[in-house]
Design an enzyme around this catalytic site. Structure first.
Site, mmCIF file in Angstrom:
data_model
loop_
_atom_site.group_PDB
_atom_site.id
_atom_site.type_symbol
_atom_site.label_atom_id
_atom_site.label_comp_id
_atom_site.label_asym_id
_atom_site.label_seq_id
_atom_site.Cartn_x
_atom_site.Cartn_y
_atom_site.Cartn_z
ATOM 1 C CB SER A 1 -0.966 0.000 1.178
ATOM 2 O OG SER A 1 -0.250 0.162 2.367
ATOM 3 C CE LYS B 1 -2.975 1.360 5.169
ATOM 4 N NZ LYS B 1 -2.974 0.831 3.805
#
Ligand code: ADP
Length: 768
Positions: free
Chosen positions: A667, A710
């Protein structure tokens, strides 16, 4: 001649060997001249070549009676001591020692006769006592000495003939007066006698102890025999007790028969044999297992919901899934269906939800910690032939709860690993498979156990490490990180009352103000769950308890101002966004097993040959995606005015500062690509922006996981804009607005869009 560790007294006849060349020379010289030689003992026997200051002053003049030459320059001599002499000085020590000696004058002391007689008698007494303790002095010798009538002769004879240390003899040599020698010898003898006595005493005690041990052993053996004769050894009593327990046991006929057979064997092997202990252990295990014993479940779902709500704040989705699961379980009859697995960061209440479910269903609860289990035998038990064999943990768990239908929590199922000692996860598979677990065989127990009534719930931090087949058997319920707001509620409604009670504080005695609590959450904890938070609250409670007692306070308020008194200095300042836009630095977002974090990616360009370097805590997947990023950049180089030769003339260095937790995953793909492009083109990147997304070679942005964590991390870091892969749109819709509030989420499909958002301004550059 210097002597080592021997002293010669007048009248003493001894022979000894000499080998030092000076001694040999001295002896030869003495024989040539007048047969007499001055013998003196050296202070330290180890010294090879003693000078005057390393010799005793008093020595003895001796007559050499015989010399025998031995091989290798050695010499055996026989000498007789003549009289005491004192060393005045050494006159020569070149070839051999030559000395000037002086014969001490006789003090002319003459003691009155009755004094001499008294001395004679008392010395004889002391000597007699000595001879009684020392078996080495022969009878003849002692009779000979006791027959002497002159005290001086007696003193001298004893001094010469007894086995004394050379230091003792030296002292006797130095004492030229009779009365002095007499006293010295008396004390030496008395001392030696005492030492002999003490030695004998110790030996006697040791002997006694040995005898006692032997006696006990014999008695025990006899006792055993008597018991056997009478037929009432304890194993019989135990066997009866076991037989009684079997009758009461709730188990199938098959199981009971097996136990009865073991009891028969137990009787036969006999008391005290090592085998009997093994069989006893086995029978006890079998008897303690809940073969057919179960507790009554409470199937009232409404009640279950109430209890789950009572015990936990929030966790709406989790509770819902749990209730659905329970409903299905009730309708389909027990035991069918997959196993529940709660997955999430530590301290998010996984264990405590499981406990709550047990409470709701009125089931017994047992927790089996699988963290660090590597040996299959820990799950499936050791075979009984093993020394110290034990049943596996599941069986131990059942022994503990004593019913066959408890709720069994398999904690940290992601932390089991396999090594050469067998495959733990396949053992677990068998346990969790409803087809197989009605006949689970533990190696130790040997008889199949029915685990199908057990309600298994597993917990894990990270699904990534769970083997696929195991994962397929489980129904995953994600428990995600808490927001600060949620943490505040959990603290107010659960943790503070719980900790106050645990620390003996009554309601109202401790008041934690809201701002203080918020401060605790943001400044003293840094976690996805609430475990540390609970600990910090515990700390506050303890300090408060002290204040209540020591300072006699009715109530202790905790405010933002006095918080430091309770918890010390603030520990965490969240890494804030950079203040200004910079070249080659981009903020990424990472998901780790303990929650979300931001990570700063830095890229430097160096003159070189087109090499590519990655440093920091990077996993393999991350390295691959960095390579994908650079391929993409090369493919679009022209668009950004980057010259073709550029890549051959520069090295690219990517660094990701190591956080506390290792990070891996694809990611950070778009983040690394952006950082590289910024470094190459010299265009700064917006400081208030963070991004996450996987990159393909063609610059497509792929979706990622752990979005909630996140975004939480981004928000904490004061980020304004977050770039999110377009395909993650559905996830965003599920996230509470509390998290997304104040963040500008930009959905991106292509790298172009990423760069457009991220790069602060497009400058024309020549690409160098
Ligand atoms: P985990 O098993 O996920 O590591 P625990 O179940 O041990 O975490 O939870 C740690 C502590 O936090 C427990 O005391 C638990 O009661 C409390 N806790 C966690 N989540 C909640 C919640 N939503 N409501 C109330 N208490 C909670």
């Amino acid at each position: 001649m210097a002597l080592r560790a021997t002293t010669i007294l007048p009248d003493m006849i001894v022979h000894f060997d000499i080998n030092r060349s000076k001694s040999v020379r001295a002896m030869e010289e003495a024989v040539q001249e007048e047969q007499d030689i001055f013998l003196v003992t050296q202070l330290d026997p180890q010294v090879e070549d003693p000078g005057a200051d390393q010799l005793y002053a008093m020595g003895c003049i001796a007559r050499v009676k015989q010399i025998v030459k031995l091989p290798k320059g050695m010499m055996r001599i026989l000498v007789e001591g003549l009289e005491r002499a004192e060393l005045v000085r050494l006159t020569d020590q070149e070839e051999y020692l030559e000395a000037e000696v002086e014969i001490p004058e006789n003090s002319g002391e003459s003691l009155p006769a009755n004094v001499q007689e008294a001395m004679l008698r008392s010395l004889k007494e002391i000597f007699l006592a000595y001879c009684q303790e020392n078996p080495k002095v022969s009878r003849e010798l002692s009779a000979q000495f006791l027959g002497l009538e002159d005290v001086e002769r007696l003193v001298d004879q004893i001094s010469i003939n007894l086995p004394l240390e050379y230091e003792q003899r030296q002292k006797l040599l130095e004492a030229s007066d009779l009365s002095e020698r007499y006293e010295l010898l008396g004390s030496i003898l008395a001392n030696e006698t005492e030492i002999f006595q003490i030695r004998a005493d110790i030996q006697r005690k040791v002997q006694e102890r040995v005898d006692k041990g032997q006696r006990e052993y014999i008695l025990r053996e006899q006792l055993k025999l008597i018991r056997e004769e009478l037929g009432d050894d304890t194993s019989m009593l135990d066997a009866d007790k076991f037989a009684e327990a079997v009758e009461k046991l709730q188990a199938s006929q098959e199981v009971k028969d097996k136990i009865r057979e073991e009891i028969r064997r137990f009787k036969n092997v006999g008391y005290n044999s090592s085998e009997s202990a093994v069989i006893r252990g086995y029978i006890e295990t079998l008897l303690s297992l809940p073969w057919d014993k179960e507790s009554q479940d409470n199937e009232d779902l409404k009640r279950a919901r109430e209890i789950l709500d009572q015990d936990h704040y929030g966790l709406k989705k989790v509770k819902e899934r749990v209730l659905e699961y329970l409903a299905v379980r009730t309708l389909t009859g027990k035991g069918q269906g997959p196993i529940l697995c709660l997955v999430g960061p530590p301290g998010t209440g996984k264990t405590s939800i499981a406990r709550s479910i047990a409470r709701a269903l009125e089931k017994k609860y047992v927790r089996i910690c699988l963290g660090g289990v590597r040996d299959e035998a820990e799950i499936r038990g050791h075979r009984r032939t093993y020394v110290g064999a034990m049943a596996g943990r599941l069986v131990q768990g059942l022994q503990q709860v004593k019913v066959k239908n408890p709720l069994m929590l398999l904690d940290e199922i992601d932390k089991v690993s396999s090594d050469y000692k067998g495959d733990t996860s396949s053992a677990l598979l068998e346990v969790l498979d409803s087809e197989q677990n009605s006949h689970f065989v533990d190696h130790y127990v040997e008889i199949p156990l029915d685990l199908s009534q057990v309600l298994f719930i597993a917990t894990a931090n990270d699904l990534g490490t769970i083997p696929r087949p195991l994962l397929d058997r489980m129904e995953i319920i994600e428990v995600s990180s808490y927001t600060e707001n949620e943490k505040e509620h959990i603290a107010q409604e659960h943790l503070i009352p719980k900790q106050m009670e645990a620390n003996g504080l009554k309601k109202g005695q401790l008041i934690i103000r809201r701002e203080a609590l918020q401060q605790v959450i943001s400044g003293y904890t840094r976690e996805a769950g609430v475990r540390t938070l609970e600990r910090r609250i515990g700390e506050i409670c303890r300090k408060a308890a002290r204040k209540v007692l020591e300072e006699d306070r009715k109530r202790v308020p905790v405010t933002e101002k006095n918080l430091e008194e309770f918890l010390g200095k603030i520990r965490y300042h969240f890494r804030k966004a950079n203040t200004s836009d910079e070249v080659g630095i981009v903020r990424g977002l990472a998901w780790t097993s303990v929650g979300g974090d931001t990570l700063q990616i830095e890229v430097n360009l160096l003159p070189g040959k087109g090499e590519f370097q990655l440093t920091g805590q990077l996993g393999d997947v991350m390295k691959e995606s960095a390579r994908a990023g650079i391929s993409y950049i090369r493919s679009v180089a022209e668009r950004y005015g980057i010259k073709k030769e550029f890549f051959n003339k520069h090295d690219i260095h990517i660094h990701i500062p190591a956080g506390a937790v290792p990070k891996d995953g694809p990611s950070a793909g778009i983040t690394m690509a952006t950082a590289m492009l910024s470094a190459i083109t010299g265009i700064p990147v917006r400081a208030d922006l963070a991004m996450t997304g996987e990159i393909t070679l063609r610059g497509r942005v792929l979706p990622i996981g752990g979005l909630k964590e996140k975004l939480l991390a981004a928000k904490k870091a004061g980020i304004h804009t977050v770039l999110v892969p377009d395909e993650n749109r559905p996830d965003v819709e599920e996230i509470e607005s509390e998290i997304t509030e104040g963040l500008e989420l930009v959905f991106v499909k292509q790298m172009d869009e990423v760069l457009e958002q991220a790069l602060a301004e497009r400058k024309e550059t020549d690409g160098n």
